[in-house]
Design a protein around this motif. Structure first.
Motif, PDB file in Angstrom:
ATOM      1  N   SER A 105      50.240  53.025  32.091  1.00 45.29           N
ATOM      2  CA  SER A 105      49.752  52.350  33.296  1.00 45.29           C
ATOM      3  C   SER A 105      49.597  50.871  32.978  1.00 45.29           C
ATOM      4  O   SER A 105      48.971  50.510  31.971  1.00 45.29           O
ATOM      5  CB  SER A 105      48.404  52.922  33.735  1.00 45.29           C
ATOM      6  OG  SER A 105      48.477  54.319  33.953  1.00 45.29           O
ATOM      7  N   SER A 127      42.324  46.396  36.215  1.00 43.75           N
ATOM      8  CA  SER A 127      42.476  47.852  36.284  1.00 43.75           C
ATOM      9  C   SER A 127      43.944  48.200  36.097  1.00 43.75           C
ATOM     10  O   SER A 127      44.765  47.934  36.974  1.00 43.75           O
ATOM     11  CB  SER A 127      41.983  48.396  37.637  1.00 43.75           C
ATOM     12  OG  SER A 127      42.340  49.766  37.787  1.00 43.75           O
ATOM     13  N   GLU A 140      45.163  51.073  36.099  1.00 40.10           N
ATOM     14  CA  GLU A 140      45.499  52.187  36.978  1.00 40.10           C
ATOM     15  C   GLU A 140      45.568  51.777  38.445  1.00 40.10           C
ATOM     16  O   GLU A 140      45.974  52.562  39.300  1.00 40.10           O
ATOM     17  CB  GLU A 140      44.478  53.325  36.814  1.00 40.10           C
ATOM     18  CG  GLU A 140      44.560  54.071  35.503  1.00 40.10           C
ATOM     19  CD  GLU A 140      43.909  53.296  34.366  1.00 40.10           C
ATOM     20  OE1 GLU A 140      43.145  52.336  34.648  1.00 40.10           O
ATOM     21  OE2 GLU A 140      44.162  53.630  33.199  1.00 40.10           O
ATOM     22  N   GLY A 141      45.144  50.554  38.767  1.00 39.22           N
ATOM     23  CA  GLY A 141      45.173  50.083  40.149  1.00 39.22           C
ATOM     24  C   GLY A 141      44.248  50.860  41.057  1.00 39.22           C
ATOM     25  O   GLY A 141      44.649  51.272  42.153  1.00 39.22           O
ATOM     26  N   VAL A 142      42.978  51.040  40.627  1.00 38.21           N
ATOM     27  CA  VAL A 142      42.050  51.889  41.385  1.00 38.21           C
ATOM     28  C   VAL A 142      40.795  51.148  41.836  1.00 38.21           C
ATOM     29  O   VAL A 142      39.796  51.782  42.198  1.00 38.21           O
ATOM     30  CB  VAL A 142      41.648  53.124  40.541  1.00 38.21           C
ATOM     31  CG1 VAL A 142      42.838  54.038  40.329  1.00 38.21           C
ATOM     32  CG2 VAL A 142      41.030  52.704  39.199  1.00 38.21           C
ATOM     33  N   ASN A 159      51.381  47.036  40.231  1.00 42.20           N
ATOM     34  CA  ASN A 159      50.837  48.127  39.430  1.00 42.20           C
ATOM     35  C   ASN A 159      51.898  49.196  39.246  1.00 42.20           C
ATOM     36  O   ASN A 159      52.476  49.678  40.210  1.00 42.20           O
ATOM     37  CB  ASN A 159      49.597  48.731  40.100  1.00 42.20           C
ATOM     38  CG  ASN A 159      48.964  49.817  39.253  1.00 42.20           C
ATOM     39  OD1 ASN A 159      48.943  50.984  39.633  1.00 42.20           O
ATOM     40  ND2 ASN A 159      48.444  49.450  38.101  1.00 42.20           N
ATOM     41  N   LYS A 184      53.949  55.654  40.372  1.00 44.45           N
ATOM     42  CA  LYS A 184      53.392  54.616  41.228  1.00 44.45           C
ATOM     43  C   LYS A 184      54.037  53.278  40.901  1.00 44.45           C
ATOM     44  O   LYS A 184      54.124  52.882  39.746  1.00 44.45           O
ATOM     45  CB  LYS A 184      51.876  54.514  41.050  1.00 44.45           C
ATOM     46  CG  LYS A 184      51.210  53.470  41.945  1.00 44.45           C
ATOM     47  CD  LYS A 184      49.707  53.414  41.683  1.00 44.45           C
ATOM     48  CE  LYS A 184      49.011  52.370  42.544  1.00 44.45           C
ATOM     49  NZ  LYS A 184      47.558  52.264  42.235  1.00 44.45           N
ATOM     50  N   PRO A 201      38.231  49.683  44.181  1.00 44.52           N
ATOM     51  CA  PRO A 201      37.982  49.868  45.620  1.00 44.52           C
ATOM     52  C   PRO A 201      37.768  48.532  46.321  1.00 44.52           C
ATOM     53  O   PRO A 201      37.528  47.503  45.685  1.00 44.52           O
ATOM     54  CB  PRO A 201      36.709  50.717  45.645  1.00 44.52           C
ATOM     55  CG  PRO A 201      36.006  50.371  44.372  1.00 44.52           C
ATOM     56  CD  PRO A 201      37.078  50.113  43.354  1.00 44.52           C
ATOM     57  N   SER A 242      34.808  53.824  35.582  1.00 47.13           N
ATOM     58  CA  SER A 242      36.150  54.395  35.676  1.00 47.13           C
ATOM     59  C   SER A 242      37.163  53.442  36.305  1.00 47.13           C
ATOM     60  O   SER A 242      38.333  53.799  36.445  1.00 47.13           O
ATOM     61  CB  SER A 242      36.104  55.682  36.503  1.00 47.13           C
ATOM     62  OG  SER A 242      35.640  55.431  37.816  1.00 47.13           O
ATOM     63  N   TYR A 243      36.723  52.240  36.662  1.00 45.87           N
ATOM     64  CA  TYR A 243      37.627  51.331  37.368  1.00 45.87           C
ATOM     65  C   TYR A 243      38.238  50.256  36.461  1.00 45.87           C
ATOM     66  O   TYR A 243      39.437  50.019  36.499  1.00 45.87           O
ATOM     67  CB  TYR A 243      36.881  50.635  38.516  1.00 45.87           C
ATOM     68  CG  TYR A 243      36.312  51.582  39.543  1.00 45.87           C
ATOM     69  CD1 TYR A 243      37.150  52.348  40.353  1.00 45.87           C
ATOM     70  CD2 TYR A 243      34.937  51.721  39.712  1.00 45.87           C
ATOM     71  CE1 TYR A 243      36.639  53.215  41.295  1.00 45.87           C
ATOM     72  CE2 TYR A 243      34.412  52.590  40.656  1.00 45.87           C
ATOM     73  CZ  TYR A 243      35.263  53.337  41.448  1.00 45.87           C
ATOM     74  OH  TYR A 243      34.746  54.196  42.375  1.00 45.87           O
ATOM     75  N   GLU A 258      43.450  46.013  44.443  1.00 43.05           N
ATOM     76  CA  GLU A 258      43.351  47.258  43.695  1.00 43.05           C
ATOM     77  C   GLU A 258      43.515  47.061  42.186  1.00 43.05           C
ATOM     78  O   GLU A 258      43.077  47.896  41.396  1.00 43.05           O
ATOM     79  CB  GLU A 258      44.409  48.249  44.180  1.00 43.05           C
ATOM     80  CG  GLU A 258      44.214  48.710  45.610  1.00 43.05           C
ATOM     81  CD  GLU A 258      45.333  49.627  46.071  1.00 43.05           C
ATOM     82  OE1 GLU A 258      46.334  49.761  45.340  1.00 43.05           O
ATOM     83  OE2 GLU A 258      45.206  50.207  47.161  1.00 43.05           O
ATOM     84  N   ASN A 259      44.135  45.953  41.795  1.00 33.21           N
ATOM     85  CA  ASN A 259      44.475  45.763  40.386  1.00 33.21           C
ATOM     86  C   ASN A 259      43.552  44.804  39.643  1.00 33.21           C
ATOM     87  O   ASN A 259      43.311  44.990  38.450  1.00 33.21           O
ATOM     88  CB  ASN A 259      45.913  45.240  40.265  1.00 33.21           C
ATOM     89  CG  ASN A 259      46.914  46.130  40.978  1.00 33.21           C
ATOM     90  OD1 ASN A 259      46.687  47.316  41.168  1.00 33.21           O
ATOM     91  ND2 ASN A 259      48.033  45.540  41.373  1.00 33.21           N
TER      92      ASN A 259
END
Length: 342
Positions: free
Chosen positions: A313, A193, A195-197, A267, A258, A199, A166-167, A114-115
Motif C-alpha cells: 500500500s 495514510s 492505505e488511503g483511509v 493511493n 485500489k 475520514p 488505524s488511520y 483520504e491519503n
C-alpha cells in the motif's frame, strides 16, 4: 549553484546525525512502533539521508533570508502532489487560537483527503528566552473527529493512546520559521495514510498537550498545557474530484485492488504471489509513469503478507488534478502493469 554546492558538501561530510534529525526520526519510529502493536504491517519511509537533507536544508534556509523569501511559505515538504493540491486551492483557512502557559498556538491552515493531512501552526512565546539555543520545536497533540474517533495521536510512548490509531502510518514535521528573538515559530505537520483511509474531517478538534523545545543537548524542554483548536469544516473534501483506475492487463503479476487519485496523491494497493521478506524488493523501485512520460516515485509504503501473498500500500505524488487517462505501474525487477481510467 553556490547553495547546491554548500548543501552537497554538508551531506558528504562524515558527521553524527544532528540531534534534531535524530529526534525527528525517533518520533516517526515511535508512531511506527505504536501502529505495529495494532497491526502487523511493516512501514518503510524515506531514507535517513533524505530526512537529514530536509532538516539541513531547513536550517540553511533559516540562516539565509534571501533563500527563505524564495521558498513556499506552507507545507514545503518537497511533495509534488501536495504542491499541486495547494496551487489548485485545496487548502482551508482556520485561524483558531488558544493561549496557555505563555504560549499562543494558532491553527493557521490545513488540508485533508483520504491519503494525507497537512496542518500548519503558528506559535508565539510570550517569553522568547525559553527558546534560547532552540533548534527545533514540536508538539504532542491528538486529532479528534466530531464523532469522538481519534484520527491521529502524535505523542510519545510515555502517554496512553485514546484511539486504535488505524488511520495514520507516519508523519513528517518541520519548522519553516524558527525566530528565537521574537518567539515566533511555524510548525507544519504532514500526516500520511498508505492505505488511503483518512475520514472526512468534521467538527474536528486538535488537542495539544505539550510544546517541546529541543536544543543541542538533545533533552527536550517539555511545556505541558491545554490548547484545544477547532478545525474549520470544509466542503472541499466532500466535493474534491477523484479518479479511479483499473488494470488493463489481467495477466500481469500484479493484482490491483485500489488505484484512486485524490487531490494530494494517488493511493495504490496491489498484491502479488509469493512472500517477499526483503523490503528492499520494493523500496525505491516503485514508480508510476503517465501518458506524457512523467515519472512519479513512491515515498513510503506499508507491506504485509498473508496466504502466500504480499500486499503493498502506497501513495504516489500524482493527483486527480493531473487528469491522466492512462498510467503504468513499474516495480523494477518484478513487473509492470497498465492502468486505465475507470
Amino acid at each position: 549553484m553556490k547553495f547546491e554546492n554548500e548543501l552537497n558538501q554538508v551531506m558528504n561530510e562524515k558527521k553524527d546525525i544532528p540531534v534534531k534529525v535524530r529526534q525527528s526520526l525517533d518520533q516517526t519510529y515511535d508512531i511506527i512502533r505504536t501502529k505495529s502493536k495494532k497491526r502487523k504491517n511493516n512501514f518503510i519511509w524515506k531514507r535517513v539521508a533524505t530526512a537529514a537533507c530536509t532538516l539541513i536544508l531547513a536550517s540553511i534556509v533559516l540562516t539565509n533570508e534571501h533563500v527563505r523569501a524564495g521558498m513556499n511559505e506552507l507545507f514545503n515538504f518537497g511533495d509534488q502532489g501536495i504542491e499541486q493540491a495547494i496551487n489548485n486551492g485545496f487548502i482551508q483557512e482556520d485561524k483558531s487560537s488558544v493561549t496557555d502557559q505563555g504560549i499562543k498556538i494558532l491553527l493557521d491552515k490545513h488540508f485533508s483527503d483520504e491519503n494525507k493531512i497537512g496542518l500548519s501552526f503558528q506559535l508565539v512565546f510570550e517569553d522568547p528566552s525559553i527558546l534560547n539555543k532552540a533548534e527545533e520545536i514540536s508538539m504532542d497533540f491528538r486529532l479528534k473527529n466530531g464523532d469522538g474517533d481519534y484520527i491521529a495521536e502524535i505523542i510519545p510512548d510515555t502517554k496512553s493512546l485514546k484511539g486504535d490509531n488505524s488511520y495514520i502510518g507516519g508523519y513528517e514535521p518541520q519548522n519553516p520559521v524558527l525566530d528565537i528573538k521574537t518567539g515566533e515559530i511555524q510548525y507544519d505537520v504532514l500526516l500520511n495514510s498508505n492505505e488511503g483511509v483518512i475520514p472526512i474531517l468534521k467538527d474536528t478538534i486538535i488537542e495539544v498537550e505539550s510544546v517541546n523545545v529541543f536544543n543541542e543537548t538533545g533533552t527536550p524542554k517539555k511545556i505541558n498545557g491545554d490548547w484545544k483548536l477547532s478545525v474549520t469544516n470544509s466542503n472541499k473534501e466532500k466535493s474534491a474530484s477523484t479518479i479511479q483506475y483499473v488494470m488493463q492487463d489481467q495477466t500481469s503479476v500484479f493484482r490491483i485492488s485500489k488505484a484512486k487519485a485524490n487531490p494530494t496523491s494517488l493511493n495504490l494497493i496491489f498484491s502479488l504471489d509469493g512472500i517477499y521478506d526483503d523490503e528492499n524488493s520494493f523500496a525505491h523501485r516503485m514508480k508510476i509513469i503517465n501518458e506524457d512520460g512523467n515519472v512519479y516515485e513512491a515515498g513510503g509504503f506499508s507491506m504485509s503478507t498473508k496466504n502466500n501473498e504480499t500486499m503493498i500500500s502506497t501513495n504516489f505524488p500524482i493527483t486527480s488534478y493531473n487528469h491522466s487517462k492512462k498510467l503504468k505501474l513499474i516495480v523494477e525487477e518484478i513487473g509492470e502493469v497498465e492502468l486505465v481510467q475507470k
